[in-house]
Design an enzyme around this catalytic site. Structure first.
Site, PDB file in Angstrom:
ATOM      1  N   PRO A 154       1.083  -1.577   0.534  1.00  0.00           N
ATOM      2  CA  PRO A 154       0.429  -0.059   0.294  1.00  0.00           C
ATOM      3  C   PRO A 154       1.102   1.583  -0.220  1.00  0.00           C
ATOM      4  O   PRO A 154       1.717   1.509   1.129  1.00  0.00           O
ATOM      5  CB  PRO A 154      -0.776  -0.253   1.342  1.00  0.00           C
ATOM      6  CG  PRO A 154       0.105  -1.507   2.488  1.00  0.00           C
ATOM      7  CD  PRO A 154       0.842  -2.461   1.242  1.00  0.00           C
ATOM      8  N   ASP A 204       5.595   2.108   2.514  1.00  0.00           N
ATOM      9  CA  ASP A 204       4.877   1.732   2.109  1.00  0.00           C
ATOM     10  C   ASP A 204       4.287   1.616   3.568  1.00  0.00           C
ATOM     11  O   ASP A 204       4.922   1.771   4.964  1.00  0.00           O
ATOM     12  CB  ASP A 204       5.908  -0.231   2.857  1.00  0.00           C
ATOM     13  CG  ASP A 204       4.605  -1.859   2.484  1.00  0.00           C
ATOM     14  OD1 ASP A 204       3.709  -1.439   3.607  1.00  0.00           O
ATOM     15  OD2 ASP A 204       5.333  -2.684   2.456  1.00  0.00           O
ATOM     16  N   HIS A 205       3.137   1.741   3.668  1.00  0.00           N
ATOM     17  CA  HIS A 205       2.422   2.776   4.390  1.00  0.00           C
ATOM     18  C   HIS A 205       2.276   1.455   5.661  1.00  0.00           C
ATOM     19  O   HIS A 205       0.947   1.543   6.352  1.00  0.00           O
ATOM     20  CB  HIS A 205       0.695   3.011   4.149  1.00  0.00           C
ATOM     21  CG  HIS A 205       0.246   4.510   5.193  1.00  0.00           C
ATOM     22  ND1 HIS A 205       0.994   4.468   6.307  1.00  0.00           N
ATOM     23  CD2 HIS A 205      -0.745   5.198   4.951  1.00  0.00           C
ATOM     24  CE1 HIS A 205       0.200   5.202   6.160  1.00  0.00           C
ATOM     25  NE2 HIS A 205      -0.847   6.000   6.066  1.00  0.00           N
ATOM     26  N   ARG A 206       2.553  -0.278   4.881  1.00  0.00           N
ATOM     27  CA  ARG A 206       2.083  -0.666   6.137  1.00  0.00           C
ATOM     28  C   ARG A 206       2.927  -1.012   7.346  1.00  0.00           C
ATOM     29  O   ARG A 206       2.840  -0.782   8.530  1.00  0.00           O
ATOM     30  CB  ARG A 206       1.991  -2.655   5.623  1.00  0.00           C
ATOM     31  CG  ARG A 206       1.174  -2.962   4.799  1.00  0.00           C
ATOM     32  CD  ARG A 206       2.059  -3.572   4.812  1.00  0.00           C
ATOM     33  NE  ARG A 206       2.603  -3.985   3.460  1.00  0.00           N
ATOM     34  CZ  ARG A 206       3.019  -4.967   2.968  1.00  0.00           C
ATOM     35  NH1 ARG A 206       2.595  -6.150   2.736  1.00  0.00           N
ATOM     36  NH2 ARG A 206       4.161  -5.153   2.481  1.00  0.00           N
ATOM     37  N   ILE A 219       5.172   2.533   7.336  1.00  0.00           N
ATOM     38  CA  ILE A 219       5.860   3.735   7.764  1.00  0.00           C
ATOM     39  C   ILE A 219       4.624   4.405   7.989  1.00  0.00           C
ATOM     40  O   ILE A 219       3.561   4.135   7.172  1.00  0.00           O
ATOM     41  CB  ILE A 219       6.614   3.822   6.813  1.00  0.00           C
ATOM     42  CG1 ILE A 219       8.504   3.285   6.616  1.00  0.00           C
ATOM     43  CG2 ILE A 219       6.705   5.995   6.156  1.00  0.00           C
ATOM     44  CD1 ILE A 219       8.911   3.331   5.465  1.00  0.00           C
TER      45      ILE A 219
END
Ligand code: CAO
Length: 427
Positions: free
Chosen positions: A222, A398-400, A402
């Site tokens: 994501p 990567d929003h998972r 960060i």
């Protein structure tokens, strides 16, 4: 003495390579390390060197052949006496033994493959048409109806192929898994010839692997994109003043080399950007080394050679290495292992142009820095507009792993460090 030239080990998990071009003819004299063929594997293009000096006796492969690691590609007649003939014999005997074991193993594997194939075929058949009057109890039929399974497509595992409740559930589970797997490549193309002339061209291995990696990264990560601009007016002066020292070493002091240095320090300051995500085990893997990939535009497409231990190298060393790596990538001399092990990547399109872009994070990395073209802009400072050289930067992450604030902080830190490099010495 006749020496066999085999396809050597290329890299972990790579078992074959394709012959792009045979570079020698039968009867040619070759020196040790002369290139015999241009090859291409999943990871890179490379040239196959001769292990010995001598005359080409046989060419056992042709252009476009897919060759396995260990397969004999050429034989070379050398003038060397066969000093180690005995040793070779013992080795050959051992090899025969191993080959025999391999053969047994291969036969076992082939058997398993056959079984798998039969299963797949049977499944295909099941999927293809719905049968009528299949043997199943009313209770099983009800379960199938309730979960939306067409019982006519289910293969029965009971006596006389009777369909059990477990068969129905297993069929439903498989169908769900299939649905959730990426189907982008299954897309049926329209008939383009309807609108005009077309031409088809085979994708080479590098393009195939880029396509596969990019869609896997895009589908599994994501992404969030963060943008900022660094005032590099002073840094540009430094770059011009000091470039002559780097030129003496045959390299160029470019913005990418300076960014490599600053990013390496940033990755030590923000270790999460230097990490990987292990979702299977629910863990974050922090790496104590700083390896940075640099996207290089080559004739064959995008390659990302890795600069190892970038944090331990000076700007001079980084400039020289970057130059060497980019040249190797463009001249197809890059080795597959030089493209592996990166923790973070930099992609500089500024030499070409553009005001900004959003690069895709290369899995298993968690972030990538995009660099666009710097230009002079009017910046409002202390009550007046001043001409400043501004460098647009984008960070894809990567929003998972960060969070947004961390992403913004990391990118601002990079901009601050470019504006006031002394800041990098504080930690
Ligand atoms: N802004 C303005 N000018 C820039 C610039 C930037 N961000 N980056 C480079 N330039 C200039 C350089 O100063 C140089 O100018 P001069 O010839 O006048 O000195 C010129 O552009 C060419 O630079 P370069 O390519 O020689 O050097 P580099 O170290 O900046 O870049 C490399 C090296 C390998 C990153 C680059 O050559 C390259 O291949 N870039 C493409 C990367 C790519 O394809 N990315 C897409 C990946 S998708 O994720």
């Amino acid at each position: 003495m006749i020496k066999e030239i085999k396809l050597p080990e290329i890299a972990e998990n790579i078992t074959t390579a394709v012959v792009i071009e045979i570079l020698v003819k039968k009867g040619d004299k070759v020196q040790k390390d002369d290139s015999l063929a241009e090859m291409e594997s999943d990871k890179a293009s490379f040239e196959l060197p001769s292990d010995v000096s001598g005359t080409i006796k046989e060419i056992k492969v042709a252009n476009d052949d897919e060759v396995e690691v260990g397969q004999v590609m050429f034989t070379v007649e050398t003038e060397e006496e066969d000093k180690a003939e005995e040793e070779d014999k013992v080795e050959a005997e051992a090899e025969v033994e191993v080959e025999k074991e391999d053969k047994d193993e291969a036969e076992d594997e082939a058997e398993v493959e056959e079984e798998d194939k039969a299963e797949v075929e049977a499944e295909k058949e099941d999927e293809g048409k719905s049968r009528k009057d299949v043997p199943a109890s009313p209770a099983v039929r009800r379960v199938a109806r309730e979960i939306g399974v067409d019982i006519g497509r289910v293969k029965g595992s009971g006596p006389n192929n009777r369909i059990t409740e477990d068969d129905v559930k297993a069929y439903a589970k498989k169908a769900m898994q299939k649905k959730s797997s990426p189907a982008a490549d299954d897309y049926d193309l329209p008939d383009f010839s309807h609108w005009g002339k077309t031409r088809r061209e085979k994708m080479d291995n590098i393009r195939k692997i880029i396509a596969k990696n990019m869609s896997e990264s895009w589908q599994s990560i994501p992404h969030v994109f963060q943008f900022d601009k660094a005032d590099v007016t002073e840094l540009e002066k430094f770059r011009k003043d000091y470039s002559k020292y780097v030129e003496k070493e045959g390299a160029k002091l470019t913005v990418t080399a300076i960014l490599l240095k600053i990013t390496a320090i940033a990755l030590k300051t923000f270790p999460r950007f230097n990490a990987s995500l292990d979702m299977k085990n629910g863990e974050i893997i922090y790496k104590e080394y700083v390896n940075i990939g640099v996207a290089v535009d080559t004739e064959k497409g995008l390659l990302v050679p890795v600069i190892r231990d970038a944090d331990k190298k000076s700007i001079m060393e980084l400039s020289i290495e970057l130059n060497e790596m980019a040249e190797k990538a463009r001249n197809k001399k890059i080795k597959p292992d030089e493209l592996q092990g990166g923790n973070f990547a930099i992609s500089n399109l500024g030499g070409i142009g553009g005001t900004n872009f959003t690069p895709i994070v290369y899995r298993p990395n968690v972030a990538i820095l995009g660099v666009s073209r710097s230009q002079t802009e009017a910046v409002f400072i202390d009550g007046e507009f001043k001409p400043r050289m501004m460098l647009p930067l984008s960070l894809s992450y990567d929003h998972r792993i960060i969070d947004g604030a961390e992403g913004a902080r990391f990118l601002r830190w990079l901009c601050d460090a470019m504006e006031r490099p002394i800041l990098t010495m504080f930690k």
